[in-house]
Scaffold this active site. Structure first.
Site, PDB file in Angstrom:
ATOM      1  N   GLU A 127       1.062   4.859   5.687  1.00 60.76           N
ATOM      2  CA  GLU A 127       2.506   4.535   4.806  1.00 60.76           C
ATOM      3  C   GLU A 127       3.285   4.040   6.307  1.00 60.76           C
ATOM      4  O   GLU A 127       3.592   2.587   5.225  1.00 60.76           O
ATOM      5  CB  GLU A 127       2.756   6.057   4.183  1.00 60.76           C
ATOM      6  CG  GLU A 127       3.692   5.227   3.144  1.00 60.76           C
ATOM      7  CD  GLU A 127       2.494   4.890   1.804  1.00 60.76           C
ATOM      8  OE1 GLU A 127       1.581   4.618   2.301  1.00 60.76           O
ATOM      9  OE2 GLU A 127       2.922   5.091   0.468  1.00 60.76           O
ATOM     10  N   THR A 180       6.084  -4.808  -0.830  1.00 58.70           N
ATOM     11  CA  THR A 180       6.986  -3.544  -0.401  1.00 58.70           C
ATOM     12  C   THR A 180       8.311  -3.919   0.512  1.00 58.70           C
ATOM     13  O   THR A 180       9.447  -3.530  -0.147  1.00 58.70           O
ATOM     14  CB  THR A 180       6.127  -1.885  -0.151  1.00 58.70           C
ATOM     15  OG1 THR A 180       5.063  -1.809  -0.938  1.00 58.70           O
ATOM     16  CG2 THR A 180       7.012  -0.682   0.107  1.00 58.70           C
TER      17      THR A 180
END
Ligand code: HSE
Length: 307
Positions: A127, A180
């Site tokens: 992540e 993101t």
């Protein structure tokens, strides 16, 4: 020495719970096939058309597996075949699904020596590669299933997992790009106390609503006063999509993770389909291609389906 894992898409943030709340979806999901090898190292192949990196150090599943392998004393490696059912960059936990599925499969091939918290820790390396931030709000539901609260990352990972009521989720994925890192760059560095009070009241309300199956409370508590206003400009049609979804009977919703997908929680399947159609109508009118997903919340996270 081969397993196949299904690893689910996930909603993160759930409106008010930036970086802490999440939920597993029954679909879409990634399919990850792992074979344990006696020789060390990783070989990654993609059986889809997304052209994702296969160098383990640049692949989210690869980085997660390297973190896991660093905790394994014996000499072992894995061949990994990934079929993405979740479009990269969709905002429904695509990178988390690959990282979570990889470590869950590897763990099965290592006699399940690691617990779910340890698997989340390993997968967080993936992540961090994908978004530049170590957060577990997609990974926690991808591994634990159901609804999750990441109560703390430090000094030690603390995840609260519970099975929510049988909610149905409608997701629209407009085919626009929202990175993101960019969606995090627009966020305010500080938050006025009055807004923070409203936000954490909603987090408490949402958790209480999920525990008590109080659908109206869930709907009221889904509102995000801090993150969504800062990100709204990144997603055309957001306000109209919410208005039409609520008119079609949704309990509430908002941006899924950092976007561009939007999610709406619904009390039943028929409403979820009507809400999905309402969400889609907005992007159709805007001339933006989109995908729709409708399904129940998934009780389980990434799981071995074969092997
Ligand atoms: N909680 C994260 C965010 C999810 O909203 O930036 C995206 O990976």
């Amino acid at each position: 020495m081969t397993v196949t894992v299904h690893s689910p898409a996930t909603l993160s943030n759930l409106g008010c719970g930036f970086d802490v709340l999440g939920m597993a979806l029954s679909q879409p999901y990634d399919i990850i096939r792992l074979t344990r090898t006696a020789q060390p190292g990783l070989v990654i192949r993609h059986l889809d058309d997304y052209d994702l990196p296969t160098d383990p150090a640049r692949n989210v599943a690869g980085v997660a597996l390297l973190a896991l392998l660093a905790a394994v004393p014996e000499t072992v490696g894995f061949e990994v075949e990934i079929t993405k059912g979740i479009r990269p960059g969709s905002g429904i936990g695509s990178s988390s699904a690959s990282a979570a599925g990889a470590v869950v499969g590897a763990n099965a091939l290592l006699n399940n020596r690691f617990n779910k918290l340890e698997l989340v820790e390993f997968a967080m390396a993936g992540e961090a590669l994908a978004s530049g931030a170590r957060h577990a709000d997609n990974l926690a539901p991808a591994i634990f299933g159901g609804f999750t609260l990441v109560r703390a990352l430090l000094p030690k990972l603390d995840i609260v997992a519970l099975l929510p009521p049988p909610l149905w989720v409608a997701v629209v994925h407009p085919q626009i790009t929202v990175r993101t890192a960019d969606a995090r760059a627009v966020l305010p560095a500080t938050v006025p106390l009055a807004l923070a009070v409203r936000q954490w009241a909603n987090v408490g309300g949402l958790v209480a609503g999920l525990l008590t199956h109080d659908f109206e409370l869930i709907g009221r508590a889904l509102e995000d006063y801090i993150v969504e206003p800062a990100r709204a400009a990144l997603i055309p049609g957001l306000a109209e999509a919410r208005a039409r979804a609520l008119a079609a009977g949704a309990l509430g919703g908002g941006i899924s993770g950092s976007g561009p997908s939007l999610f709406m929680l619904n009390a039943d399947e028929a409403t979820a389909h009507a809400v999905a159609a309402a969400l889609g109508s907005v992007f159709q009118e805007l001339g933006i291609d989109f995908n729709l997903h409708v399904g129940p919340v998934a009780a389980e996270g990434a799981r071995v389906v074969e092997g």
